[in-house]
Design a protein around this motif. Structure first.
Motif, PDB file in Angstrom:
ATOM      1  N   VAL A 276      -0.716   6.203 -19.395  1.00  0.00           N
ATOM      2  CA  VAL A 276      -1.127   5.065 -18.570  1.00  0.00           C
ATOM      3  C   VAL A 276      -0.639   3.770 -19.215  1.00  0.00           C
ATOM      4  O   VAL A 276      -0.775   3.591 -20.422  1.00  0.00           O
ATOM      5  CB  VAL A 276      -2.661   4.998 -18.398  1.00  0.00           C
ATOM      6  CG1 VAL A 276      -3.048   3.814 -17.518  1.00  0.00           C
ATOM      7  CG2 VAL A 276      -3.207   6.288 -17.810  1.00  0.00           C
ATOM      8  N   LEU A 277      -0.090   2.884 -18.391  1.00  0.00           N
ATOM      9  CA  LEU A 277       0.283   1.542 -18.816  1.00  0.00           C
ATOM     10  C   LEU A 277      -0.557   0.559 -18.015  1.00  0.00           C
ATOM     11  O   LEU A 277      -0.576   0.617 -16.786  1.00  0.00           O
ATOM     12  CB  LEU A 277       1.773   1.289 -18.567  1.00  0.00           C
ATOM     13  CG  LEU A 277       2.255  -0.145 -18.752  1.00  0.00           C
ATOM     14  CD1 LEU A 277       2.139  -0.579 -20.207  1.00  0.00           C
ATOM     15  CD2 LEU A 277       3.695  -0.302 -18.266  1.00  0.00           C
ATOM     16  N   VAL A 278      -1.253  -0.348 -18.694  1.00  0.00           N
ATOM     17  CA  VAL A 278      -2.095  -1.341 -18.033  1.00  0.00           C
ATOM     18  C   VAL A 278      -1.539  -2.732 -18.327  1.00  0.00           C
ATOM     19  O   VAL A 278      -1.369  -3.093 -19.501  1.00  0.00           O
ATOM     20  CB  VAL A 278      -3.565  -1.255 -18.508  1.00  0.00           C
ATOM     21  CG1 VAL A 278      -4.412  -2.320 -17.807  1.00  0.00           C
ATOM     22  CG2 VAL A 278      -4.134   0.132 -18.250  1.00  0.00           C
ATOM     23  N   VAL A 279      -1.254  -3.500 -17.283  1.00  0.00           N
ATOM     24  CA  VAL A 279      -0.791  -4.885 -17.422  1.00  0.00           C
ATOM     25  C   VAL A 279      -1.907  -5.798 -16.917  1.00  0.00           C
ATOM     26  O   VAL A 279      -2.229  -5.792 -15.732  1.00  0.00           O
ATOM     27  CB  VAL A 279       0.497  -5.136 -16.620  1.00  0.00           C
ATOM     28  CG1 VAL A 279       0.919  -6.602 -16.742  1.00  0.00           C
ATOM     29  CG2 VAL A 279       1.613  -4.218 -17.097  1.00  0.00           C
ATOM     30  N   ASP A 280      -2.487  -6.584 -17.807  1.00  0.00           N
ATOM     31  CA  ASP A 280      -3.639  -7.420 -17.463  1.00  0.00           C
ATOM     32  C   ASP A 280      -3.437  -8.835 -18.061  1.00  0.00           C
ATOM     33  O   ASP A 280      -3.659  -9.039 -19.241  1.00  0.00           O
ATOM     34  CB  ASP A 280      -4.907  -6.782 -18.025  1.00  0.00           C
ATOM     35  CG  ASP A 280      -6.182  -7.517 -17.626  1.00  0.00           C
ATOM     36  OD1 ASP A 280      -6.133  -8.328 -16.676  1.00  0.00           O
ATOM     37  OD2 ASP A 280      -7.211  -7.296 -18.283  1.00  0.00           O
ATOM     38  N   SER A 281      -2.998  -9.802 -17.244  1.00  0.00           N
ATOM     39  CA  SER A 281      -2.710  -9.669 -15.824  1.00  0.00           C
ATOM     40  C   SER A 281      -1.289 -10.151 -15.545  1.00  0.00           C
ATOM     41  O   SER A 281      -0.758 -10.977 -16.294  1.00  0.00           O
ATOM     42  CB  SER A 281      -3.691 -10.504 -15.008  1.00  0.00           C
ATOM     43  OG  SER A 281      -3.395 -11.887 -15.135  1.00  0.00           O
ATOM     44  N   VAL A 282      -0.705  -9.662 -14.459  1.00  0.00           N
ATOM     45  CA  VAL A 282       0.672 -10.017 -14.145  1.00  0.00           C
ATOM     46  C   VAL A 282       0.781 -11.464 -13.678  1.00  0.00           C
ATOM     47  O   VAL A 282       1.756 -12.157 -13.971  1.00  0.00           O
ATOM     48  CB  VAL A 282       1.244  -9.050 -13.092  1.00  0.00           C
ATOM     49  CG1 VAL A 282       0.547  -9.218 -11.748  1.00  0.00           C
ATOM     50  CG2 VAL A 282       2.743  -9.241 -12.942  1.00  0.00           C
ATOM     51  N   SER A 283      -0.234 -11.959 -12.973  1.00  0.00           N
ATOM     52  CA  SER A 283      -0.169 -13.337 -12.473  1.00  0.00           C
ATOM     53  C   SER A 283      -0.217 -14.354 -13.606  1.00  0.00           C
ATOM     54  O   SER A 283       0.336 -15.454 -13.488  1.00  0.00           O
ATOM     55  CB  SER A 283      -1.307 -13.601 -11.481  1.00  0.00           C
ATOM     56  OG  SER A 283      -2.556 -13.298 -12.055  1.00  0.00           O
TER      57      SER A 283
END
Length: 217
Positions: free
Chosen positions: A90-97
């Protein structure tokens, strides 16, 4: 912020989660910021808890650094140099914005190009490495309708294959003052409009409502 829950990585059980929460470790950030030997001692856990060591965090504060990290991840996995921590699931990107929004506005054309480059990189990771990619994005309200919409706009709305809206709602009489709701607004497999009420404290689902007609934001 990613909350620790059973199944997040191999070996991370519900019992282990409760032990960690009792020692003020409830999120991935709490965990990676802690001394694992001290955590194991306080929680009476064996230090061979490989599940805790499998979680890795990269702190990035601009999109260019994020692209570098993603490319390094793809290269390292393809070269099988992550054998000590096992395969990445799993890859989690927090946050893209947070990393994209500063590029939008005056340099909008450049910002949109970088945003689409990041989207392609995330999709490539998911496809080539067979990993789940979870991305958080802020929401704003539409000026005309007042409905919630993704902060990165229409261009980004086509990027995720599945989209879940997380929001807080005021409770009605006899209920808690604030309810936390997760709504399915885009999915290739499930009808949109499905909602569940979340209990953040116990990382559980309080209730699920049937699918509603139409699609949310």
């Amino acid at each position: 912020m990613v909350i620790l829950r059973a199944g997040l990585c191999p070996g991370l059980t519900a019992e282990m989660i409760q032990l960690l929460k009792a020692n003020s470790i409830a999120t991935v950030v709490d965990l990676v910021s802690s001394d694992l030997e001290e955590v194991a001692r306080k929680c009476c856990l064996s230090y061979k808890v490989e599940a805790l060591q499998r979680i890795q965090v990269a702190r990035v504060f601009d999109v260019y650094k994020m692209l570098d990290v993603l490319q390094e991840l793809r290269c390292s996995v393809s070269q099988q140099v992550l054998s000590s921590s096992g395969p990445v699931k799993v890859l989690v990107v927090d946050s893209v914005s947070a990393v994209i929004c500063p590029l939008l506005g005056g340099r909008q054309a450049e910002g949109l190009a970088i945003m689409m480059q990041l989207a392609r990189e995330l999709k490539t990771l998911a496809r080539e490495l067979s990993m789940a990619v979870v991305v958080t994005n802020h929401v704003t309200r539409d000026g005309s309708s007042g409905h919630l919409k993704p902060a990165l706009g229409r261009s980004w709305s086509f990027v995720p294959s599945t989209r879940v809206l997380l929001e807080s709602r005021e409770g009605t009489w006899g209920q808690a003052s604030t309810r936390r709701i997760a709504s399915l607004t885009k999915s290739p497999r499930q009808p949109t409009g499905i909602e569940v009420e979340l209990d953040i404290g116990s990382c559980g689902v309080l209730e699920e409502s049937p699918a509603a007609s139409g699609e949310g934001c």
